[in-house]
Design a protein around this motif. Structure first.
Motif, mmCIF file in Angstrom:
data_model
loop_
_atom_site.group_PDB
_atom_site.id
_atom_site.type_symbol
_atom_site.label_atom_id
_atom_site.label_comp_id
_atom_site.label_asym_id
_atom_site.label_seq_id
_atom_site.Cartn_x
_atom_site.Cartn_y
_atom_site.Cartn_z
ATOM 1 N N GLU A 1 6.394 5.377 -7.507
ATOM 2 C CA GLU A 1 7.317 4.942 -8.195
ATOM 3 C C GLU A 1 7.432 3.475 -6.944
ATOM 4 O OE1 GLU A 1 12.142 4.284 -8.735
ATOM 5 O OE2 GLU A 1 10.716 5.082 -10.799
ATOM 6 N N THR A 2 7.603 2.323 -7.480
ATOM 7 C CA THR A 2 8.015 1.105 -5.935
ATOM 8 C C THR A 2 9.181 -0.441 -6.840
ATOM 9 O OG1 THR A 2 7.234 -0.549 -4.426
ATOM 10 C CG2 THR A 2 5.997 -0.771 -6.888
ATOM 11 N N LYS A 3 9.293 -0.657 -5.916
ATOM 12 C CA LYS A 3 10.225 -1.674 -6.350
ATOM 13 C C LYS A 3 9.841 -3.203 -6.324
ATOM 14 C CE LYS A 3 14.811 0.289 -5.620
ATOM 15 N NZ LYS A 3 15.645 0.510 -4.958
ATOM 16 N N ILE B 1 0.616 -1.264 -0.521
ATOM 17 C CA ILE B 1 0.170 0.407 0.125
ATOM 18 C C ILE B 1 1.466 1.322 -0.168
ATOM 19 C CG2 ILE B 1 -2.413 1.756 1.502
ATOM 20 C CD1 ILE B 1 -2.580 -1.434 2.107
ATOM 21 N N ILE B 2 0.760 2.138 -0.920
ATOM 22 C CA ILE B 2 1.366 3.532 -1.019
ATOM 23 C C ILE B 2 0.450 4.125 -1.292
ATOM 24 C CG2 ILE B 2 2.617 4.650 -2.703
ATOM 25 C CD1 ILE B 2 3.599 1.738 -4.210
ATOM 26 N N ALA B 3 1.221 5.305 0.313
ATOM 27 C CA ALA B 3 -0.163 6.978 0.169
ATOM 28 C C ALA B 3 0.909 7.430 -0.877
ATOM 29 C CB ALA B 3 0.169 7.240 1.729
ATOM 30 N N HIS B 4 0.057 8.416 -1.778
ATOM 31 C CA HIS B 4 -0.035 9.991 -1.867
ATOM 32 C C HIS B 4 -0.553 11.031 -1.874
ATOM 33 C CE1 HIS B 4 0.386 12.008 -6.066
ATOM 34 N NE2 HIS B 4 1.219 10.956 -6.790
ATOM 35 N N PRO B 5 0.196 11.633 -1.883
ATOM 36 C CA PRO B 5 -0.609 13.467 -1.952
ATOM 37 C C PRO B 5 -1.881 13.461 -2.270
ATOM 38 C CG PRO B 5 1.823 13.448 -2.268
ATOM 39 C CD PRO B 5 1.164 11.672 -2.127
ATOM 40 N N ASN B 6 -2.487 14.024 -1.434
ATOM 41 C CA ASN B 6 -3.388 14.782 -3.129
ATOM 42 C C ASN B 6 -3.332 15.505 -4.424
ATOM 43 O OD1 ASN B 6 -4.923 14.610 -0.625
ATOM 44 N ND2 ASN B 6 -5.005 16.811 0.031
ATOM 45 N N VAL B 7 -4.596 15.303 -4.707
ATOM 46 C CA VAL B 7 -4.349 15.761 -6.313
ATOM 47 C C VAL B 7 -5.013 16.296 -6.857
ATOM 48 C CG1 VAL B 7 -3.542 14.257 -8.542
ATOM 49 C CG2 VAL B 7 -3.346 12.936 -6.568
ATOM 50 N N LYS B 8 -4.636 17.951 -7.545
ATOM 51 C CA LYS B 8 -5.438 18.036 -8.418
ATOM 52 C C LYS B 8 -5.775 18.288 -9.345
ATOM 53 C CE LYS B 8 -2.077 22.301 -5.856
ATOM 54 N NZ LYS B 8 -1.341 23.795 -6.432
ATOM 55 N N PRO B 9 -7.036 18.674 -9.763
ATOM 56 C CA PRO B 9 -7.435 18.337 -11.262
ATOM 57 C C PRO B 9 -6.367 18.606 -12.016
ATOM 58 C CG PRO B 9 -8.682 19.737 -9.874
ATOM 59 C CD PRO B 9 -7.353 19.853 -8.480
#
Length: 711
Positions: A673-675, A658-666
Motif C-alpha cells: 500500500e502507498t499514498k 520504489i517500495i521494497a517487499h519481503p520474499n514471496v512464497k510460491p
C-alpha cells in the motif's frame, strides 16, 4: 550617465498560457522559470533606476545562446527598444524584434518576437543601456534566472509544424502513453509515464545537448536535433543517457522492466551526469518521446512486431545450416555481425518538414535510439522519412535502407552445399514474416484494461504485404543497395513435393504445458523419407537464444498423398526454471526430404502470459489531498520470489516511488500500500511495475479521478 537597470521580468506564467507551456513544472515553481516557444511574441518588463528618456537613452535587450553567441549563427538576438517605432510582427520573421507596449516613468513593457528557427534550450538575457551620443558609457544587466526556448509546432513556419494541430494534444502535450511490447500473438500496450513537463526534464536535456557535440548553431534544426537525440539517448559512443543491456544481468542497476517512465531516468542522469543503467529499445523510445515532446517536437512511439536487424545491408535476414541441419553459430558472409529477428522492436516517429528531400517526404520521420548498427561512425539512426521507407528510396537521408529492412526484409535460410558456387544453397525464403504489424497509440484514447487504444500504422510504412506495390518498393530498395542485389539474384527455391506447416501457438499461461506441432503433406506420387528436428527454447526479445527447453530428432516415411503430424510435448516443468525476462519462447522446426534434398525451416515466437498488478483506487478522491492505494497480484511460480520491488509513478500524482517487499512464497499474494497526492482535478493515470530476481515484467495501470474539495 547611462540608465541603470534594476529588474527584468519575463512574465513566465502569463506568457506560458499563450505559448502552451503552462504545464511545465518549472513555470509553476515558487521562483518560476520561463519556457517560451520560438516564432511567437512574448511580454517582458524592464525597470530602471531613473525615468527612461527616449531622446537620450539607448536600450537593447540581448538574447544569447551558448559560449560564443553570434547573430550570424542565429545564437544571438538583439532587440532595439524604440518607443517611436513599431514593427509589424508576424510569425515567419527570421530576425528578433520588439515593440514598446507601455512606457511609464522608470519602466518599459515590451512585446518581443523570437524567430521561428532559433536553437532550442537554455538562453541568457542581458539588458544593455547607453546614451545616444556616447557608446563609451555602457551599462549591462544580466538576468540571473534561466530561460528556455522550445519548438513551436503550432506555428506553420516552424519545421515541426503539424497541420492537424488538434493532434498536438496527443503528440506534444500528453504525458502518459503506451508502448506496445511482446511477440505477435501476445503483444500488449505497456503503460509509460513520459512526464515531459517534470522539473528535471529540460535541465537534463540541456546536459544532453552540452554533451552531444552538436554545434549550438545547429540546435534549431529539427533534422540535426533529432538525429543527435537518437545518438545521445544511448550511451554506446558518448556520454549518453542510457546503457543498453539485454542479458538479464541487471544487479548493478535497474532492470529495464522495472521502469515506469522517463522521469526517474532523466533525474538520475541529471544528478550523476553519467549514463543510467539499464535500458532496452522500448525504454530508449520512451525517453526519446519525453525529450522530443519537451522540446516541442511532435513524437509517437512505434512498435514493429517481428522486426529485422539487417547487419550487412542485404535487405535480408539470413541464417545458415550445416549439412546435418544444425544451425551455424556465425554468419559466413558477415563475420563482424549477425542478422537477427527481434520479437518486436520499438523506435520513434517525429514530425517535421524535410527541405533536404524532394516534396512529399516530410511528415513522420523514423528515429531509433537503440544501438543496433552505426551510421556515419556513431550509433544513431534517422530521421528517415516514413514515406521514403514505404517507397524504398534508400538514397535519401538518413538510414532509410536500414529501416526498410526492419519492416520489410525477406527472411532467407541457407544450407551448406559444397556443389554450389557460394558453398550454400538457399533453402527457404519468406517474404511475409518481417514487419507483421506496426503499432502506435491511438490519439485521445487510453484503454486501462486492454488494447482498444492501439493504432495499426503498418500501411504508413509499407504497402499491403504481398501486393505488387510492396514488392516494387522492396525491389526499388534492392536496386539501390549493392549487397542486396547479390542476395536477391540467387534465384528461386527448388520445387517442393512435401508441404510443411508449423502450427502457431495460442496464448500459454505460465505453468501450462504446450506442444510443438508440424503438419506434413506429401503431394507427390511416391514415398519420401523425411528427417525432422523439433525444438523449443527460451529467448530474449531481441532473438538471442537463452536455453534449450526440449528437442527431438527423428526420421520416418511419408506415404504418397498422405498427411501426418509430428508433435513435441513440452511440460511446464521443462521451461519454468529456464524462463528469462519477458518469458519469451521460440518453437523451431527443420525438415529435409532425403531423396529430393528439399529442406524446410520455420519458427514461431510466443510469450508465456504472466499476471498483472491489480491496483485498488478509492472512488472519492480529493485533489491535493493524500489518498491510499493498494497493489496486489499472486505469485504464479512454484518458487520463492526474492529481491522484490514495486515501482509506482504517475504524472501529477507522485514521482517514481520504489517500495521494497519481503520474499514471496510460491502461490502467495504479493501486496503493498502507498499514498498518492493528485495535484489537480481531473483524470490522472497511475503506473506500477514489479520486479524480482525470479519474476519480472509484471505491470499494471489504474485511473485516478480527482475531484475538487467541496469544503
Amino acid at each position: 550617465m547611462a540608465l541603470q537597470t534594476q529588474m527584468l521580468y519575463l512574465y513566465p506564467q502569463q506568457n506560458s498560457k499563450l505559448h502552451k507551456t503552462d504545464l511545465y513544472d518549472i513555470v509553476n515553481d515558487d521562483v518560476p522559470t520561463p519556457v517560451l516557444r520560438r516564432g511567437q511574441k512574448f511580454t517582458v518588463a524592464v525597470r530602471f533606476a531613473r525615468t527612461f528618456d527616449r531622446n537620450q537613452d539607448v536600450v537593447r535587450i540581448i538574447f544569447n545562446y551558448g559560449p560564443n553567441p553570434h547573430p550570424i549563427k542565429g545564437t544571438s538576438g538583439v532587440v532595439h527598444v524604440d518607443p517611436a517605432r513599431r514593427h509589424a510582427i508576424d510569425d515567419k520573421q527570421s530576425l528578433w524584434f520588439g515593440n514598446v507596449l507601455d512606457s511609464r516613468g522608470d519602466s518599459l513593457t515590451l512585446e518581443i518576437f523570437a524567430p521561428v528557427n532559433i536553437p532550442v534550450g537554455l538562453w541568457a538575457v542581458q539588458v544593455e543601456t547607453s546614451l545616444t551620443n556616447s557608446r563609451s558609457d555602457i551599462s549591462l544587466f544580466n538576468y540571473d534566472g534561466d530561460l528556455y526556448f522550445v519548438c513551436n509546432p503550432w506555428n506553420c513556419h516552424d519545421m515541426v509544424y503539424m497541420p492537424q494541430t488538434r493532434l498536438l494534444d496527443e503528440y506534444v502535450l500528453n504525458e502518459t502513453g503506451k508502448i506496445w511490447v511482446g511477440p505477435m500473438g501476445t503483444t500488449k500496450g505497456r503503460e509509460w509515464i513520459f512526464g515531459q513537463f517534470d522539473t528535471c526534464v529540460l535541465p537534463a536535456i540541456q546536459l544532453m545537448l552540452d554533451n552531444s557535440g552538436l554545434s549550438h548553431a545547429s540546435r534549431g534544426d529539427p533534422i540535426k536535433l533529432t538525429r543527435m537525440i537518437s545518438k545521445m539517448v544511448n550511451s554506446n559512443d558518448d556520454d549518453g543517457i542510457l546503457v543498453g543491456r539485454w542479458d538479464g544481468q541487471y544487479e548493478d542497476g535497474t532492470a529495464p522492466a522495472a521502469w515506469t517512465g522517463s522521469v526517474p531516468i532523466l533525474q538520475d542522469f541529471l544528478d550523476t551526469q553519467n549514463p543510467v543503467s539499464y535500458g532496452q529499445c522500448w525504454v530508449f523510445s520512451g525517453v526519446v518521446t519525453t525529450i522530443c515532446r519537451a522540446l516541442g517536437i511532435p513524437s509517437r512511439v512505434v512498435s514493429n512486431l517481428v522486426s529485422a536487424h539487417d547487419a550487412n545491408s542485404t535487405l535480408t535476414v539470413d541464417k545458415y545450416f550445416d549439412e546435418n541441419n544444425e544451425e551455424m553459430p556465425f554468419d559466413p558472409n558477415n563475420l563482424e555481425g549477425e542478422d537477427s529477428v527481434w520479437n518486436y522492436h520499438v523506435w520513434n516517429d517525429v514530425y517535421m518538414a524535410r527541405p533536404d528531400l524532394p516534396p512529399g517526404y516530410g511528415g513522420w520521420q523514423a528515429i531509433d535510439a537503440t544501438p543496433q548498427e552505426t551510421s556515419h561512425g556513431f550509433f544513431q539512426c534517422g530521421p528517415a522519412s516514413v514515406e521514403a521507407i514505404k517507397k524504398g528510396q534508400v538514397g535519401f537521408n538518413y538510414d532509410v535502407g536500414f529501416m526498410v529492412a526492419s519492416v520489410n526484409a525477406d527472411l532467407m535460410r541457407w544450407k551448406e552445399d559444397k556443389s554450389n558456387v557460394l558453398g550454400y544453397q538457399r533453402i527457404y525464403c519468406n517474404k511475409y514474416h518481417i514487419g507483421r504489424m506496426i503499432l502506435t497509440k491511438q490519439p485521445f484514447m487510453y484503454d486501462y484494461n486492454g488494447d482498444k487504444d492501439r493504432q495499426d500504422i503498418t500501411h504508413e510504412y509499407k504497402s499491403k504485404e504481398g501486393s505488387r506495390a510492396e514488392r516494387l518498393s522492396l525491389w526499388n530498395a534492392v536496386r539501390g543497395t549493392e549487397a542486396a542485389k547479390r542476395f536477391f539474384d540467387m534465384g528461386d527455391d527448388t520445387a517442393n513435393d512435401v508441404e510443411f506447416d508449423l502450427q502457431e501457438l495460442d496464448q500459454i499461461k505460465i505453468g501450462e504445458s504446450f506442444s510443438v506441432v508440424v503438419k506434413m503433406t506429401n503431394n507427390s506420387d511416391k514415398t519420401h523419407r523425411i528427417k525432422c528436428q523439433l525444438s523449443a527454447a527460451t529467448v530474449y526479445y531481441n532473438g538471442v537464444k537463452a536455453h534449450v527447453v526440449s528437442r527431438d530428432d527423428g526420421e520416418f516415411e511419408l506415404k504418397p498423398k498422405k498427411t501426418e503430424e509430428l508433435k513435441l510435448a513440452v511440460a511446464a516443468s521443462d521451461y519454468l526454471d529456464k524462463l528469462v525476462e519477458y518469458s519469451n519462447m521460440k518453437i523451431f522446426a527443420i525438415a529435409t526430404v532425403a531423396d529430393t534434398k528439399q529442406t524446410w525451416v520455420a519458427e514461431d515466437d510466443f510469450q508465456v502470459i504472466k499476471p498483472s498488478i491489480d491496483i485498488k483506487v478509492p472512488r472519492n478522491i480529493v485533489a491535493k489531498k493524500p489518498v491510499a492505494i493498494g497493489l496486489r497480484f499472486v505469485n504464479p511460480l512454484k518458487t520463492t520470489l526474492t529481491n522484490c520491488k514495486f515501482h509506482v509513478s504517475g504524472a501529477a500524482l507522485l514521482r517514481n516511488q520504489i517500495i521494497a517487499h519481503p520474499n514471496v512464497k510460491p502461490g502467495a499474494v504479493v501486496s503493498v500500500e502507498t499514498k498518492v497526492v493528485p495535484k489537480y482535478v481531473g483524470e490522472l493515470k497511475l503506473v506500477a511495475t514489479f520486479h524480482s530476481k525470479e519474476l519480472m515484467d509484471i505491470s499494471g495501470t489504474a485511473k485516478v479521478e480527482a475531484f475538487a474539495d467541496e469544503e
